[in-house]
Every structure is written in C-alpha cells, then in structure tokens.
Write an enzyme that holds these catalytic residues in place. Structure first.
Site, PDB file in Angstrom:
ATOM      1  N   TYR A 143      31.457-110.639  47.218  1.00 47.21           N
ATOM      2  CA  TYR A 143      30.355-111.592  47.233  1.00 47.21           C
ATOM      3  C   TYR A 143      30.206-112.262  48.595  1.00 47.21           C
ATOM      4  O   TYR A 143      29.127-112.720  48.949  1.00 47.21           O
ATOM      5  CB  TYR A 143      30.592-112.698  46.191  1.00 47.21           C
ATOM      6  CG  TYR A 143      30.079-112.388  44.810  1.00 47.21           C
ATOM      7  CD1 TYR A 143      30.518-111.266  44.130  1.00 47.21           C
ATOM      8  CD2 TYR A 143      29.170-113.230  44.178  1.00 47.21           C
ATOM      9  CE1 TYR A 143      30.065-110.995  42.854  1.00 47.21           C
ATOM     10  CE2 TYR A 143      28.714-112.968  42.910  1.00 47.21           C
ATOM     11  CZ  TYR A 143      29.155-111.844  42.251  1.00 47.21           C
ATOM     12  OH  TYR A 143      28.704-111.583  40.986  1.00 47.21           O
ATOM     13  N   LYS A 198      41.300-102.110  40.621  1.00 51.87           N
ATOM     14  CA  LYS A 198      40.977-100.686  40.777  1.00 51.87           C
ATOM     15  C   LYS A 198      41.948-100.146  41.829  1.00 51.87           C
ATOM     16  O   LYS A 198      41.549 -99.606  42.867  1.00 51.87           O
ATOM     17  CB  LYS A 198      39.500-100.535  41.192  1.00 51.87           C
ATOM     18  CG  LYS A 198      38.973 -99.116  41.174  1.00 51.87           C
ATOM     19  CD  LYS A 198      38.816 -98.521  39.789  1.00 51.87           C
ATOM     20  CE  LYS A 198      38.446 -97.046  39.874  1.00 51.87           C
ATOM     21  NZ  LYS A 198      38.474 -96.366  38.556  1.00 51.87           N
ATOM     22  N   ASP A 230      37.837-100.053  34.843  1.00 53.91           N
ATOM     23  CA  ASP A 230      37.059 -99.180  33.949  1.00 53.91           C
ATOM     24  C   ASP A 230      37.694 -99.157  32.563  1.00 53.91           C
ATOM     25  O   ASP A 230      37.015 -99.237  31.538  1.00 53.91           O
ATOM     26  CB  ASP A 230      36.896 -97.763  34.536  1.00 53.91           C
ATOM     27  CG  ASP A 230      38.185 -97.168  35.091  1.00 53.91           C
ATOM     28  OD1 ASP A 230      39.213 -97.877  35.171  1.00 53.91           O
ATOM     29  OD2 ASP A 230      38.175 -95.961  35.433  1.00 53.91           O
ATOM     30  N   ASP A 254      32.612-111.112  37.115  1.00 50.54           N
ATOM     31  CA  ASP A 254      31.192-111.286  36.825  1.00 50.54           C
ATOM     32  C   ASP A 254      30.780-110.299  35.742  1.00 50.54           C
ATOM     33  O   ASP A 254      30.135-110.659  34.751  1.00 50.54           O
ATOM     34  CB  ASP A 254      30.374-111.051  38.105  1.00 50.54           C
ATOM     35  CG  ASP A 254      28.887-111.200  37.851  1.00 50.54           C
ATOM     36  OD1 ASP A 254      28.496-112.177  37.200  1.00 50.54           O
ATOM     37  OD2 ASP A 254      28.122-110.319  38.298  1.00 50.54           O
ATOM     38  N   ASP A 258      30.274-111.045  31.291  1.00 54.51           N
ATOM     39  CA  ASP A 258      29.052-110.756  30.526  1.00 54.51           C
ATOM     40  C   ASP A 258      29.374-109.856  29.336  1.00 54.51           C
ATOM     41  O   ASP A 258      28.853-110.052  28.237  1.00 54.51           O
ATOM     42  CB  ASP A 258      28.005-110.049  31.413  1.00 54.51           C
ATOM     43  CG  ASP A 258      27.024-111.031  32.052  1.00 54.51           C
ATOM     44  OD1 ASP A 258      27.461-112.136  32.432  1.00 54.51           O
ATOM     45  OD2 ASP A 258      25.838-110.694  32.186  1.00 54.51           O
TER      46      ASP A 258
HETATM   47  C1  IPM Z   1      27.335-115.693  37.258  1.00 54.51           C
HETATM   48  C2  IPM Z   1      26.051-115.199  37.848  1.00 54.51           C
HETATM   49  C3  IPM Z   1      26.100-115.381  39.369  1.00 54.51           C
HETATM   50  C4  IPM Z   1      27.258-114.562  39.888  1.00 54.51           C
HETATM   51  C5  IPM Z   1      24.790-115.029  40.100  1.00 54.51           C
HETATM   52  C6  IPM Z   1      23.609-115.766  39.541  1.00 54.51           C
HETATM   53  C7  IPM Z   1      24.904-115.258  41.573  1.00 54.51           C
HETATM   54  O1  IPM Z   1      25.810-113.883  37.490  1.00 54.51           O
HETATM   55  O2  IPM Z   1      27.663-116.877  37.465  1.00 54.51           O
HETATM   56  O3  IPM Z   1      27.994-114.918  36.558  1.00 54.51           O
HETATM   57  O4  IPM Z   1      27.126-113.347  40.097  1.00 54.51           O
HETATM   58  O5  IPM Z   1      28.319-115.135  40.095  1.00 54.51           O
HETATM   59 MG    MG Z   2      27.179-113.144  36.031  1.00 55.24          MG
END
Ligand code: IPM
Ligand code: MG
Length: 364
Positions: A143, A198, A230, A254, A258
């Site tokens: 990042y 990884k 993975d 990240d 999710d």
């Molecule tokens: C998160 C989001 C952020 C990230 C984005 C919006 C920059 O996806 O907080 O998970 O990738 O960290």
């Molecule tokens: Mg995110």
C-alpha cells in the site's frame, strides 16, 4: 466526571448516516456509565475534496491529534474515481492511518447466533459459533511502497512494491500474539495465531515468517501456525472454526477480512480498530461508503455501532460500556430486527435509524 474528546469523520456515501447512529449509542453509553463525551466533526475523503480540494486537510489531522479517539464513517464515491491515486478520497484514509501511526488493525469477524441464516456457509461448516480476529498490518507493505508507471522498450507497464522492515513485522506480530492471549484467557484455553504469508514465492513473506517465528518464541502459550494466503482463503470457507487470530500484512488482511465478513453474515456487521502502542485509536466499519445506498436510510449501522464499542474498549478503557453496547446489538437482533443486508424470512426489515433506535433502547 471524566470527559473524552472524540473526533468524528463521517466522510462520504452512507458514512454520515451510520456515524450518526454510532454517536447516539455512544451518548447513551456515556450517560449510563457516567462519563461525558465531546464530539468534534472534521472532513475526510470526497467531502473534504469538495470543500478544500484535499482528501485529508491539515486541520483534520490537527483535531484528530488532539482527541482521545477518532470515529470514521467511510470514504469514496464514483464522482472521485477518475482522480489520480494521491488525490482520491482513499488517499485521505491511507494518509490518516500513516500520519497517526496506526499500524495495528483489528477486525473481529463474529457470527452472532441470531444471524446464522445470513451466513452463506452451511450450518455444519460454521458450527454453533464463529469468532475470529484478523490482525492486519496497516501502515506498510504494498500500500505504501514505491509505485509507478514505466516504459520498457516502448511497452507500458506499472509496478507496486511490497516492502517490510523487521521492526514493522515485530510490532504487528506482538499485537497479534497479545490479542490471542487476551482472547485465549477469556475462553479458558490457549490462543492460536495463523500467520498468513506467501513465503513460497515472496522474499518479504520469508522475512515475515522468520520474524513472526522469532517473536512467537516469547509466547509459548500461543500456538503459531504459518499458512500460505491462498490456502488461508480456502480454509476460511472450508473450516472457519480452525481460526482464532489471523495475522496478515496490509494487502492480505484487506482481502481476507472482506472474505471473513461473510461468515459474520454481512460486511455491514464488521467493525475495526486501528491502533498504535498507546491508547489512541481510529475506529471504522470495514465496509465502504456504498454510494448507491446513501441517504436512503437502508444501510446497516451495526458495523459503525460495533466500532464505537471497540472505541469504548481500547481508547476509553470502558470495557463495561463496550460489552453493554455489544449486548444491546445482540438484543436488537434477538428481537428479529434486520436491515436489508442481513434480512431473512420472518424477520422485521428496518432502516438505519430504526436499527440505531433499537440498540439505544436496549442499552438504556
Ligand atoms: C479497507 C478498505 C481500504 C483499504 C480502502 C478504502 C483504501 O478497503 O479499509 O479495508 O484497502 O485498506
Ligand atoms: Mg478493504
């Protein structure tokens, strides 16, 4: 009476409406537990671009620095998607994480028993209860590494760089082992850390694995398992119950958080805390600004409300109030109230404000 300063950064899309409900819950918790809160609102993301031309104005950083904690809604929207990377709303979020040194991002994914129907995994896979914690490194890695566009022999290309120093890995590893210890204690069993990397391909992952192994020696009561990313992505849906704490770099965390959010039923349920070595922290739901839902009173405010609970726990050290908010959320779910993202048959569909009302009522 103790007073705390909270900076509010509602941001874009559904950010303001979910933050509003979280603030109501915090005010109710303050009244009940006899402390006071002073809120100061500031700009971040797209709305900051609209007002000042910059996604993270200096003034915003200043009010955050003078606060005990920051509560953030969400940033981003289609109207800013064509801006260059460093001018986008997301740059405000990345900028505030680094400027405030918030290297440890805690993302608990809990499947509340009331939301079993909202979890897409079969009951025999999720079991009775799911409670895992992603500990994501937040201020390093790809990042923030060098990136750019280049032409080699007239052919256009682009690159991003993953880079980690030993101290950066050490401090996030400690955060994960400490978290596992805390969780293990409350469950009366030793904690477990799955360190995700990884290392079969990436040099930065080999350093990650070596460093985490070394730090892990100081935590003999915590089991350490290394897992390729993975495989971790597969295991999360194959057998999520094996996980306690997942330690990840910025990018893998990240993605996996999710994925883990679906185990909780909806990304609208996932809170997060971004912390550093002292008590200061920034709290935000894991979900984004959902521009298509903005202003419709349909978004789920529970991730924001549960982020407020984490704020009470980590920055204000009001564990009793934090637990009360979490219990109030469960009680509202127990009553069958559901926003659209977690709705299923026989439950009552409610909007953002009504869900906030219900939590406040349960908390009072
Ligand atoms: C998160 C989001 C952020 C990230 C984005 C919006 C920059 O996806 O907080 O998970 O990738 O960290
Ligand atoms: Mg995110």
């Amino acid at each position: 009476m103790q007073n705390y300063h909270i900076t509010l950064l509602p941001g874009d899309g559904i950010g303001p409406e979910i933050t509003k409900q979280a603030v109501r819950v915090l005010e109710c918790a303050a009244e009940k537990y006899a402390f006071s809160l002073t809120f100061t609102e500031a700009l971040i993301g797209g709305i900051a671009i609209a007002h000042t031309g910059c996604p993270l104005p200096e003034e915003t950083l200043a009010v955050c620095r003078s606060a005990d904690a920051v509560l953030l809604g969400a940033v981003g929207g289609p109207q800013w998607d064509t801006l260059p990377g460093d001018k986008r709303p997301e740059a405000g979020l990345l900028g505030i994480r680094t400027a405030l040194g918030l290297f440890a991002n805690l993302r608990p994914a809990i499947m509340y028993p009331q939301l079993r129907d909202a979890c897409p995994l079969k009951p025999e896979i999720v079991g009775e209860k799911l409670d895992l914690l992603v500990v994501r490194e937040l201020t390093g890695g790809i990042y923030f590494g060098e990136r750019g566009r280049e032409y080699i022999d007239g052919v256009e290309g682009a690159y991003d760089t993953e880079r980690y120093s030993v101290p950066e890995i050490e401090r996030i590893a400690r955060a994960a082992f400490e978290a596992a210890r805390r969780r293990g204690k409350s469950a009366h069993c030793g904690g477990r850390v799955h360190s995700v990397d990884k290392a079969n391909v990436l040099e930065s992952s080999r350093l990650w694995r070596e460093t985490v192994t070394r730090i892990g020696r100081a935590y003999p009561d915590v089991a350490l398992i290394h897992m390729y990313v993975d495989n971790a992505a597969m295991q999360l849906v194959r057998d999520p119950g094996q996980f306690d704490v997942l330690l990840t770099n910025n990018m893998f965390g990240d993605i996996l958080s999710d994925e883990a959010s679906q185990i909780a039923g909806s990304i609208g349920m996932l809170p997060s805390a971004s912390l550093r070595a002292d008590k200061f922290g920034l709290y935000e739901p894991v979900h984004g600004s959902a521009p298509e839902l903005a202003g419709q009173d349909t978004a789920n405010p529970l991730a924001a409300i549960l982020s407020a609970a984490m704020l009470l726990r980590y920055s204000l050290e009001r564990e009793d109030a934090a637990v009360a908010v979490e219990n109030a959320v469960q009680a509202a779910l127990e009553d069958g109230l559901r926003t659209a993202d977690i709705w299923s048959n026989e439950c009552r569909l409610v909007g953002t404000a009504e869900m906030g009302n219900a939590v406040v009522e349960k908390l009072m």
